[in-house]
Scaffold this motif. Structure first.
Motif, PDB file in Angstrom:
ATOM      1  N   VAL A  37     -18.206  37.850  25.848  1.00 36.61           N
ATOM      2  CA  VAL A  37     -17.784  36.463  26.061  1.00 36.61           C
ATOM      3  C   VAL A  37     -17.541  35.755  24.726  1.00 36.61           C
ATOM      4  O   VAL A  37     -16.565  35.008  24.579  1.00 36.61           O
ATOM      5  N   ILE A  38     -18.392  36.011  23.750  1.00 34.56           N
ATOM      6  CA  ILE A  38     -18.185  35.398  22.439  1.00 34.56           C
ATOM      7  C   ILE A  38     -16.917  35.937  21.792  1.00 34.56           C
ATOM      8  O   ILE A  38     -16.147  35.186  21.176  1.00 34.56           O
ATOM      9  N   GLY A  39     -16.666  37.228  21.931  1.00 32.31           N
ATOM     10  CA  GLY A  39     -15.429  37.789  21.394  1.00 32.31           C
ATOM     11  C   GLY A  39     -14.198  37.169  22.018  1.00 32.31           C
ATOM     12  O   GLY A  39     -13.233  36.818  21.312  1.00 32.31           O
ATOM     13  N   LEU A  40     -14.199  37.028  23.338  1.00 30.36           N
ATOM     14  CA  LEU A  40     -13.076  36.370  24.013  1.00 30.36           C
ATOM     15  C   LEU A  40     -12.925  34.932  23.528  1.00 30.36           C
ATOM     16  O   LEU A  40     -11.808  34.463  23.284  1.00 30.36           O
ATOM     17  N   THR A  41     -14.033  34.248  23.406  1.00 34.03           N
ATOM     18  CA  THR A  41     -14.002  32.851  22.972  1.00 34.03           C
ATOM     19  C   THR A  41     -13.317  32.709  21.625  1.00 34.03           C
ATOM     20  O   THR A  41     -12.425  31.860  21.451  1.00 34.03           O
ATOM     21  N   LYS A  42     -13.711  33.523  20.667  1.00 39.20           N
ATOM     22  CA  LYS A  42     -13.121  33.439  19.330  1.00 39.20           C
ATOM     23  C   LYS A  42     -11.630  33.750  19.358  1.00 39.20           C
ATOM     24  O   LYS A  42     -10.821  33.038  18.747  1.00 39.20           O
ATOM     25  N   ASN A  43     -11.266  34.810  20.070  1.00 43.26           N
ATOM     26  CA  ASN A  43      -9.878  35.232  20.052  1.00 43.26           C
ATOM     27  C   ASN A  43      -8.962  34.227  20.750  1.00 43.26           C
ATOM     28  O   ASN A  43      -7.888  33.879  20.246  1.00 43.26           O
ATOM     29  N   VAL A  44      -9.399  33.758  21.920  1.00 47.98           N
ATOM     30  CA  VAL A  44      -8.581  32.804  22.657  1.00 47.98           C
ATOM     31  C   VAL A  44      -8.478  31.482  21.895  1.00 47.98           C
ATOM     32  O   VAL A  44      -7.415  30.845  21.869  1.00 47.98           O
ATOM     33  N   ALA A  45      -9.563  31.071  21.257  1.00 48.51           N
ATOM     34  CA  ALA A  45      -9.526  29.845  20.459  1.00 48.51           C
ATOM     35  C   ALA A  45      -8.482  29.932  19.356  1.00 48.51           C
ATOM     36  O   ALA A  45      -7.735  28.969  19.104  1.00 48.51           O
ATOM     37  N   LEU A  46      -8.398  31.083  18.708  1.00 44.86           N
ATOM     38  CA  LEU A  46      -7.408  31.260  17.643  1.00 44.86           C
ATOM     39  C   LEU A  46      -5.987  31.256  18.190  1.00 44.86           C
ATOM     40  O   LEU A  46      -5.085  30.640  17.617  1.00 44.86           O
ATOM     41  N   GLU A  47      -5.792  31.919  19.311  1.00 45.91           N
ATOM     42  CA  GLU A  47      -4.446  32.023  19.872  1.00 45.91           C
ATOM     43  C   GLU A  47      -3.892  30.681  20.341  1.00 45.91           C
ATOM     44  O   GLU A  47      -2.676  30.461  20.323  1.00 45.91           O
ATOM     45  N   TYR A  48      -4.787  29.760  20.767  1.00 48.51           N
ATOM     46  CA  TYR A  48      -4.318  28.497  21.334  1.00 48.51           C
ATOM     47  C   TYR A  48      -4.719  27.286  20.502  1.00 48.51           C
ATOM     48  O   TYR A  48      -4.641  26.154  20.980  1.00 48.51           O
ATOM     49  N   ALA A  49      -5.083  27.517  19.243  1.00 47.05           N
ATOM     50  CA  ALA A  49      -5.536  26.429  18.377  1.00 47.05           C
ATOM     51  C   ALA A  49      -4.449  25.388  18.129  1.00 47.05           C
ATOM     52  O   ALA A  49      -4.750  24.208  17.908  1.00 47.05           O
ATOM     53  N   THR A  50      -3.199  25.798  18.160  1.00 47.15           N
ATOM     54  CA  THR A  50      -2.103  24.850  17.935  1.00 47.15           C
ATOM     55  C   THR A  50      -1.474  24.370  19.238  1.00 47.15           C
ATOM     56  O   THR A  50      -0.447  23.690  19.218  1.00 47.15           O
ATOM     57  N   SER A  51      -2.093  24.708  20.361  1.00 39.85           N
ATOM     58  CA  SER A  51      -1.550  24.319  21.674  1.00 39.85           C
ATOM     59  C   SER A  51      -2.366  23.220  22.348  1.00 39.85           C
ATOM     60  O   SER A  51      -2.180  22.941  23.529  1.00 39.85           O
ATOM     61  N   GLY A  52      -3.277  22.629  21.583  1.00 37.61           N
ATOM     62  CA  GLY A  52      -4.076  21.549  22.150  1.00 37.61           C
ATOM     63  C   GLY A  52      -5.229  22.016  23.006  1.00 37.61           C
ATOM     64  O   GLY A  52      -5.808  21.227  23.754  1.00 37.61           O
ATOM     65  N   ILE A  53      -5.576  23.294  22.905  1.00 38.82           N
ATOM     66  CA  ILE A  53      -6.673  23.839  23.711  1.00 38.82           C
ATOM     67  C   ILE A  53      -7.797  24.286  22.785  1.00 38.82           C
ATOM     68  O   ILE A  53      -7.596  25.132  21.911  1.00 38.82           O
ATOM     69  N   ARG A  54      -8.979  23.716  22.984  1.00 38.92           N
ATOM     70  CA  ARG A  54     -10.162  24.132  22.240  1.00 38.92           C
ATOM     71  C   ARG A  54     -11.044  25.008  23.131  1.00 38.92           C
ATOM     72  O   ARG A  54     -11.240  24.700  24.309  1.00 38.92           O
ATOM     73  N   VAL A  55     -11.569  26.087  22.558  1.00 40.93           N
ATOM     74  CA  VAL A  55     -12.401  27.022  23.318  1.00 40.93           C
ATOM     75  C   VAL A  55     -13.664  27.318  22.525  1.00 40.93           C
ATOM     76  O   VAL A  55     -13.593  27.768  21.381  1.00 40.93           O
ATOM     77  N   ASN A  56     -14.808  27.055  23.133  1.00 37.38           N
ATOM     78  CA  ASN A  56     -16.090  27.302  22.487  1.00 37.38           C
ATOM     79  C   ASN A  56     -17.051  27.987  23.456  1.00 37.38           C
ATOM     80  O   ASN A  56     -16.802  28.043  24.664  1.00 37.38           O
ATOM     81  N   ALA A  57     -18.132  28.510  22.910  1.00 36.40           N
ATOM     82  CA  ALA A  57     -19.177  29.123  23.733  1.00 36.40           C
ATOM     83  C   ALA A  57     -20.510  28.489  23.388  1.00 36.40           C
ATOM     84  O   ALA A  57     -20.747  28.080  22.248  1.00 36.40           O
TER      85      ALA A  57
END
Length: 256
Positions: free
Chosen positions: A163-183
């Protein structure tokens, strides 16, 4: 004005424990809330509690390990409230405690299916909805078991590290799309899951509190409300520059 006034928030695993406390806190802070769980009675009770307190909520039954259920959940959320602003992927199971060599494929598949695949499926559907309206926030429930190991819990530990791995990767992929992802990574918390783990370890000889409290430097376990407060804050504009993190909330457990 609350922290998330006029936002639409989804909480999976909302029938009890951290999920229920989070759903109630979102509502108290001004959000319209969608509560989801496989436990329909518990989920409906969470909605009743929110409505009794003057909030707005809807229950949608869903098994996060099934893509069709997740797609239906997001579709019903958007149909009811027009958008999705905040999502909390909290649904999870602990499975059976056993030494690694004795772990069964069935136990591994069940835990990974809900905790990791479920988070994956929810993330995909939530992000698609958020991209339609310019962004949003997502908080995934990991655990201190996502940061360190625990003997006898290898599938659970693997799922929460994932879950932490997904969190980091998805956060990076959508950082410029207005979506923040944290765990968030809770330590021992007063929930049914902790009770179940204590029962497996001690066969009922000790309560979860008696077993776990001495292991935390603060000398106690956490409350669902304490975890909920962090989740809702992370979902609010006050945490606007935070993404890709995994935050321990554990009374100092992993600092040892």
């Amino acid at each position: 004005m609350g922290l998330v006034t006029d936002k639409v928030a989804l909480v999976t695993g909302g029938a009890a424990g951290i999920g229920r406390a989070t759903a109630k806190t979102f509502a108290a802070e001004g959000a319209k809330v969608v509560v989801s769980d496989v436990n329909q009675d518990g989920g409906a009770e969470t909605v009743r509690m929110i409505e009794k307190a003057g909030g707005t909520a809807l229950f949608v039954a869903a098994d996060v390990a099934k893509k069709a259920d997740v797609s239906d959940l997001i579709a019903k959320t958007v149909a009811a409230y027009g958008r999705l602003d905040c999502a909390v992927n909290n649904a999870g199971i602990e499975g059976k405690i056993a030494p690694f060599a004795a772990q069964t494929e069935e136990n591994f598949d069940a835990i990974i299916g809900v905790n990791l695949k479920g988070t994956f499926l929810c993330l995909q559907a939530e992000i698609a909805a958020m991209l339609e309206t310019g962004g949003g926030t997502i908080v995934n429930l990991s655990s201190i078991a996502g940061l360190i190991g625990f003997s006898g819990l290898s599938p659970y530990v693997a799922s929460k590290h994932g879950v932490i791995g997904l969190t980091k990767n998805v956060a990076l992929e959508y950082a410029t799309s207005g979506i923040r992802v944290n765990a968030v990574c809770p330590g021992g918390v007063d929930t049914r899951m902790l009770d179940s783990l204590a029962e497996q370890v001690t066969s009922g000889a000790q309560s979860a509190t008696d077993m776990m409290a001495p292991l935390h430097p603060m000398g106690r376990i956490g409350t669902p409300q304490e975890i909920a407060e962090l989740i809702v804050w992370l979902s609010s504009p006050r945490a606007g520059f935070i993404t890709g993190t995994a935050i321990p909330i554990d009374g100092g457990y992993v600092a040892q």
